[in-house]
Design an enzyme around this catalytic site. Structure first.
Site, PDB file in Angstrom:
ATOM      1  N   PRO A  87       0.845  -1.216   0.000  1.00 19.04           N
ATOM      2  CA  PRO A  87       0.000   0.000   0.000  1.00 19.04           C
ATOM      3  C   PRO A  87       0.872   1.254   0.000  1.00 19.04           C
ATOM      4  CG  PRO A  87      -0.607  -1.493   1.789  1.00 19.04           C
ATOM      5  CD  PRO A  87       0.682  -1.994   1.220  1.00 19.04           C
ATOM      6  N   GLU A  88       0.542   2.185  -0.865  1.00 19.51           N
ATOM      7  CA  GLU A  88       1.249   3.464  -0.925  1.00 19.51           C
ATOM      8  C   GLU A  88       0.289   4.552  -0.449  1.00 19.51           C
ATOM      9  OE1 GLU A  88       3.372   3.998  -4.673  1.00 19.51           O
ATOM     10  OE2 GLU A  88       3.343   1.851  -5.012  1.00 19.51           O
TER      11      GLU A  88
END
Ligand SMILES: [Zn+2]
Length: 278
Positions: A2-3
């Site tokens: 996840p960014e």
């Protein structure tokens, strides 16, 4: 992994679903997920009976502000962490690491296959950065006012390393990862291997602008389609359908129809168009 857009999507979901309800208890299924306090019992005691006033985000860190005087609950999803808002009767996924119980038989469940994810309870008497030490090294968030052209230029100055590698460094820009670094470099027409020292001032100006644009586009799409990202309701995002280069090696560029290439850079895949980027 996840960014920023995925973490932001999770934050927004948590703010819709979990606020102002008491945490009635919890169950830690994997002790090492709790990075602080060192005693899991102390972690549960710290958050029990407290309500979450608001979820904040710094880079890829989530910080839940607990009811007055109760400090913060910190979460980092790392590679595969998922925070899911579920009914307590939902069958336990085998990668469930922590369960936080709320009223009405609801729970916030932390599921994490690779087990790199972390949670912290920061007592109110302690500095958040002294407990969640990664925060101290974190650069400005791309949406923060201090993320100016001058700020980014100073971070890249005198660095003889590829710009792609620099963009993954959380002390240069907070929140970027492999997907959005590739996308931003495509949008500003810069090859991933370009050394930071070779960037022209106008390229840095453009880079700052497109980083923000790419992240905003993905947040609007509810985060990425790639990887195992799920929002708090267990739904994947929609960004994949509009990606310029990420995960598109061998496919035609959406702008010039040349074939998208992939190279390895600092151990990570980088995707780019040899025609649009130079
Ligand atoms: Zn192209």
């Amino acid at each position: 992994m996840p960014e920023l857009p995925e973490v932001e999507t999770v934050r927004r979901g948590l703010n819709q679903l979990t606020l102002n309800q008491n945490i009635t208890g919890g169950d830690v299924l994997l002790n090492r997920t709790i990075a602080y306090p060192f005693s899991v019992d102390e972690f549960i005691q710290g958050i029990q009976g407290r309500a979450i006033i608001a979820w904040h985000r710094r880079g890829k860190y989530l910080l839940a502000e607990l009811s007055p005087g109760a400090g913060y609950l910190g979460v980092h999803l790392r590679m595969t962490g998922q925070l899911l808002w579920l009914h307590r009767d939902e069958p336990l996924h085998k990668h469930t690491r922590v369960r936080l119980f709320f009223g009405d038989q609801q729970e916030l469940r932390f599921v994490d296959q690779r087990t790199f994810g972390q949670m912290w309870w920061v007592p109110s008497k302690m500095q958040v950065e002294s407990v969640i030490t990664g925060l101290a090294k974190l650069a400005a968030d791309p949406f923060a006012p201090e993320f100016t052209v001058e700020y980014l230029a100073a971070k890249l100055k005198n660095r003889r390393r590829p710009i792609k590698t620099a963009l993954l460094d959380q002390s240069v820009v907070a929140g970027l990862g492999n997907i959005y670094a590739d996308e931003a470099l495509f949008k500003c027409g810069v090859l991933p291997e370009t050394l930071c020292t070779d960037l022209q001032p106008q390229q840095i100006e453009q880079l700052r602008k497109v980083i923000i644009e790419v992240l905003e586009t993905s947040i609007a799409a509810g985060g990425t389609t790639f990887s195992n990202f799920l929002n708090v309701k267990g739904i994947n995002g929609n960004y994949g359908g509009v990606a310029w280069v990420y995960n598109r090696a061998g496919e035609p560029c959406r702008v010039c129809h040349n074939v998208i290439q992939r190279i390895r850079l600092a151990g990570r895949s980088s995707h780019f168009c040899p025609q649009c980027q130079s």
